[in-house]
Design a protein around this motif. Structure first.
Motif, PDB file in Angstrom:
ATOM      1  N   ASP A 152      -8.642   4.417  -9.863  1.00  0.00           N
ATOM      2  CA  ASP A 152      -9.957   4.216  -9.251  1.00  0.00           C
ATOM      3  C   ASP A 152     -10.084   2.811  -8.662  1.00  0.00           C
ATOM      4  OD1 ASP A 152     -10.664   6.767  -9.950  1.00  0.00           O
ATOM      5  OD2 ASP A 152     -11.748   6.189 -11.770  1.00  0.00           O
ATOM      6  N   LEU A 153      -9.600   1.805  -9.389  1.00  0.00           N
ATOM      7  CA  LEU A 153      -9.691   0.429  -8.900  1.00  0.00           C
ATOM      8  C   LEU A 153      -8.788   0.216  -7.689  1.00  0.00           C
ATOM      9  CD1 LEU A 153      -9.775  -1.439 -12.328  1.00  0.00           C
ATOM     10  CD2 LEU A 153     -11.604  -1.422 -10.613  1.00  0.00           C
ATOM     11  N   LEU A 154      -7.602   0.798  -7.726  1.00  0.00           N
ATOM     12  CA  LEU A 154      -6.698   0.668  -6.580  1.00  0.00           C
ATOM     13  C   LEU A 154      -7.259   1.385  -5.359  1.00  0.00           C
ATOM     14  CD1 LEU A 154      -3.158   1.092  -8.202  1.00  0.00           C
ATOM     15  CD2 LEU A 154      -4.318  -1.013  -7.511  1.00  0.00           C
ATOM     16  N   ARG A 155      -7.922   2.483  -5.589  1.00  0.00           N
ATOM     17  CA  ARG A 155      -8.537   3.201  -4.463  1.00  0.00           C
ATOM     18  C   ARG A 155      -9.620   2.337  -3.811  1.00  0.00           C
ATOM     19  NH1 ARG A 155      -7.681   8.483  -3.966  1.00  0.00           N
ATOM     20  NH2 ARG A 155      -7.343   8.729  -6.228  1.00  0.00           N
ATOM     21  N   GLN A 156     -10.343   1.587  -4.633  1.00  0.00           N
ATOM     22  CA  GLN A 156     -11.379   0.693  -4.103  1.00  0.00           C
ATOM     23  C   GLN A 156     -10.771  -0.397  -3.231  1.00  0.00           C
ATOM     24  OE1 GLN A 156     -14.331  -0.909  -6.849  1.00  0.00           O
ATOM     25  NE2 GLN A 156     -13.930   0.777  -8.281  1.00  0.00           N
ATOM     26  N   ILE A 157      -9.719  -1.043  -3.724  1.00  0.00           N
ATOM     27  CA  ILE A 157      -9.181  -2.180  -2.982  1.00  0.00           C
ATOM     28  C   ILE A 157      -8.310  -1.736  -1.802  1.00  0.00           C
ATOM     29  CG2 ILE A 157      -9.248  -3.615  -5.048  1.00  0.00           C
ATOM     30  CD1 ILE A 157      -6.267  -3.325  -5.313  1.00  0.00           C
ATOM     31  N   LYS A 158      -7.781  -0.536  -1.860  1.00  0.00           N
ATOM     32  CA  LYS A 158      -6.967  -0.032  -0.750  1.00  0.00           C
ATOM     33  C   LYS A 158      -7.833   0.338   0.436  1.00  0.00           C
ATOM     34  CE  LYS A 158      -3.986   3.893   0.504  1.00  0.00           C
ATOM     35  NZ  LYS A 158      -4.971   4.487   1.424  1.00  0.00           N
ATOM     36  N   GLY A 159      -8.971   0.985   0.171  1.00  0.00           N
ATOM     37  CA  GLY A 159      -9.818   1.429   1.261  1.00  0.00           C
ATOM     38  C   GLY A 159      -9.095   2.420   2.151  1.00  0.00           C
ATOM     39  N   ASP A 160      -9.190   2.228   3.455  1.00  0.00           N
ATOM     40  CA  ASP A 160      -8.514   3.135   4.396  1.00  0.00           C
ATOM     41  C   ASP A 160      -7.233   2.523   4.965  1.00  0.00           C
ATOM     42  OD1 ASP A 160      -9.632   1.160   5.911  1.00  0.00           O
ATOM     43  OD2 ASP A 160     -10.766   2.484   7.250  1.00  0.00           O
ATOM     44  N   ARG A 161      -6.743   1.473   4.336  1.00  0.00           N
ATOM     45  CA  ARG A 161      -5.519   0.833   4.823  1.00  0.00           C
ATOM     46  C   ARG A 161      -4.310   1.729   4.580  1.00  0.00           C
ATOM     47  NH1 ARG A 161      -4.189  -3.951   1.987  1.00  0.00           N
ATOM     48  NH2 ARG A 161      -5.427  -3.233   0.224  1.00  0.00           N
ATOM     49  N   VAL A 172       0.834  -1.207   0.000  1.00  0.00           N
ATOM     50  CA  VAL A 172       0.000   0.000   0.000  1.00  0.00           C
ATOM     51  C   VAL A 172       0.865   1.252   0.000  1.00  0.00           C
ATOM     52  CG1 VAL A 172      -1.632   1.349   1.382  1.00  0.00           C
ATOM     53  CG2 VAL A 172      -1.987  -1.110   1.082  1.00  0.00           C
ATOM     54  N   ARG A 173       1.985   1.196   0.730  1.00  0.00           N
ATOM     55  CA  ARG A 173       2.860   2.364   0.837  1.00  0.00           C
ATOM     56  C   ARG A 173       3.678   2.619  -0.427  1.00  0.00           C
ATOM     57  NH1 ARG A 173       5.010   0.189   6.478  1.00  0.00           N
ATOM     58  NH2 ARG A 173       4.589  -1.697   5.289  1.00  0.00           N
ATOM     59  N   GLY A 227       0.510  -2.800   4.357  1.00  0.00           N
ATOM     60  CA  GLY A 227       0.133  -4.164   3.992  1.00  0.00           C
ATOM     61  C   GLY A 227       0.106  -4.350   2.488  1.00  0.00           C
ATOM     62  N   PRO A 228      -0.066  -5.584   2.027  1.00  0.00           N
ATOM     63  CA  PRO A 228      -0.106  -5.858   0.589  1.00  0.00           C
ATOM     64  C   PRO A 228      -1.224  -5.093  -0.092  1.00  0.00           C
ATOM     65  CG  PRO A 228      -0.866  -7.758   1.844  1.00  0.00           C
ATOM     66  CD  PRO A 228      -0.267  -6.807   2.834  1.00  0.00           C
ATOM     67  N   LEU A 229      -0.939  -4.519  -1.248  1.00  0.00           N
ATOM     68  CA  LEU A 229      -1.920  -3.696  -1.954  1.00  0.00           C
ATOM     69  C   LEU A 229      -3.047  -4.539  -2.529  1.00  0.00           C
ATOM     70  CD1 LEU A 229      -2.801  -0.948  -3.145  1.00  0.00           C
ATOM     71  CD2 LEU A 229      -1.335  -1.467  -5.122  1.00  0.00           C
ATOM     72  N   ILE A 230      -2.701  -5.621  -3.230  1.00  0.00           N
ATOM     73  CA  ILE A 230      -3.709  -6.458  -3.886  1.00  0.00           C
ATOM     74  C   ILE A 230      -3.943  -7.693  -3.037  1.00  0.00           C
ATOM     75  CG2 ILE A 230      -4.323  -7.690  -6.001  1.00  0.00           C
ATOM     76  CD1 ILE A 230      -2.477  -5.880  -7.538  1.00  0.00           C
ATOM     77  N   THR A 231      -5.101  -7.767  -2.423  1.00  0.00           N
ATOM     78  CA  THR A 231      -5.432  -8.878  -1.534  1.00  0.00           C
ATOM     79  C   THR A 231      -6.652  -9.626  -2.049  1.00  0.00           C
ATOM     80  OG1 THR A 231      -6.785  -7.437  -0.130  1.00  0.00           O
ATOM     81  CG2 THR A 231      -4.461  -7.697   0.472  1.00  0.00           C
ATOM     82  N   GLY A 232      -6.784 -10.874  -1.596  1.00  0.00           N
ATOM     83  CA  GLY A 232      -7.927 -11.699  -1.967  1.00  0.00           C
ATOM     84  C   GLY A 232      -8.748 -12.041  -0.748  1.00  0.00           C
TER      85      GLY A 232
END
Length: 290
Positions: A167-176, A135-136, A179-184
């Motif tokens: 936009d998609l990364l903003r969705q999956i990042k949320g308020d984190r 994320v960082r 930690g890993p950016l792309i999670t399942g």
């Protein structure tokens, strides 16, 4: 004291490529970087980052800015990984644009997979580099993702982010905040195997079909082309990139804290190019200086 195994590992570690290990007062190795782990484990830097992704870094190295991890936790994560599988997801055929657009715009598909696909297609990222992002590492305001350790040293250390990727990364990042950016599932890092399997289920020949080109630069045109280092690209040049001719409207060199130099070409345009300073770039046409 160290046993013979510890000494053997240290002797095999290239001194020019890793930083000195941090030791606690008791003498045991404590904090290590991803590159140090990669050297100890005999794997690539990006693979080491994948293994370390679920762990919480202790701090950053004051000299390089690299994240520091507790070595005991790092070794435990490495030892608990599954065995090596068989690669059967390679392909040389990019997915047609219409099929790609249909999949990326399908809201029924989880955002983490669509974000990965746009990083591959729009950002020209390698799969292992995209899945290793923390994320960082991402600045959504500047629309840029930074790769600390690219798979190949001469490759760019930045990934330009298009508007839809952002936009998609903003969705999956949320308020984190880390930690890993792309999670399942269960907020675990999305594995290459899961990404490849889902891509095939979505109708792709393989996960590599989402890439716009092979890992190397586009094929050199038959006539009138020459290769130069990215740092030698000039405004007014026409580049041959991904099978198309790209006029150069702007060139900017950026030096990272580590000392690595990246070249940003056509920054802010619909097709920005990020390259390491010494990366070979194909010039299809050059206007000679008067």
């Amino acid at each position: 004291m160290f046993d013979s195994k510890d000494i053997a590992l240290d002797l095999r570690t290239p001194c020019a490529q890793v930083l000195p290990y941090r030791r606690s007062q008791g003498g045991a190795m404590s904090n290590v970087t991803a590159r140090q782990c990669a050297a100890r484990w005999g794997i690539g830097d990006a693979a080491a980052r994948r293994i370390l992704a679920p762990l919480k870094p202790i701090a950053r190295d004051t000299e390089t800015g690299a994240m520091l991890y507790d070595q005991a936790e790092a070794d435990a994560a490495h030892n608990s990984r599954p065995g090596r599988g068989t690669r059967n997801d390679k392909t040389a055929s990019p997915m047609p644009d219409e099929q790609f657009e249909q999949l990326v715009n399908d809201d029924s598909i989880p955002a983490e997979h669509r974000a990965l696909w746009t990083l591959l297609r729009d950002g020209h990222a390698r799969i292992v580099d995209a899945l290793s992002l923390d994320v960082r590492d991402v600045d959504l305001d500047r629309r840029e993702a930074r790769i600390s350790y690219p798979k190949k040293e001469h490759e760019p250390r930045s990934i330009p982010l298009t508007e839809r990727t952002t936009d998609l990364l903003r969705q999956i990042k949320g308020d984190r905040e880390d930690g890993p950016l792309i999670t399942g599932a269960h907020d675990r890092p999305l594995s290459r195997e899961t990404a490849a399997r889902f891509a095939r289920q979505a109708g792709a020949d393989s996960i590599h079909a989402f890439r716009p080109r092979p890992h190397q630069l586009g094929t050199t045109p038959r006539f009138g082309a020459a290769k130069v280092a990215a740092r030698e690209v000039r405004v007014g040049d026409t580049l041959y990139w991904d099978g198309r001719e790209i006029p150069v409207s702007s060139v900017k060199s950026v030096t990272a804290p580590s000392g690595a130099v990246d070249v940003q070409i056509n920054l802010g345009s619909d097709f920005p190019i990020f390259a390491a300073a010494e990366e070979p770039i194909t010039i299809a046409e050059r206007q000679e200086a008067e």
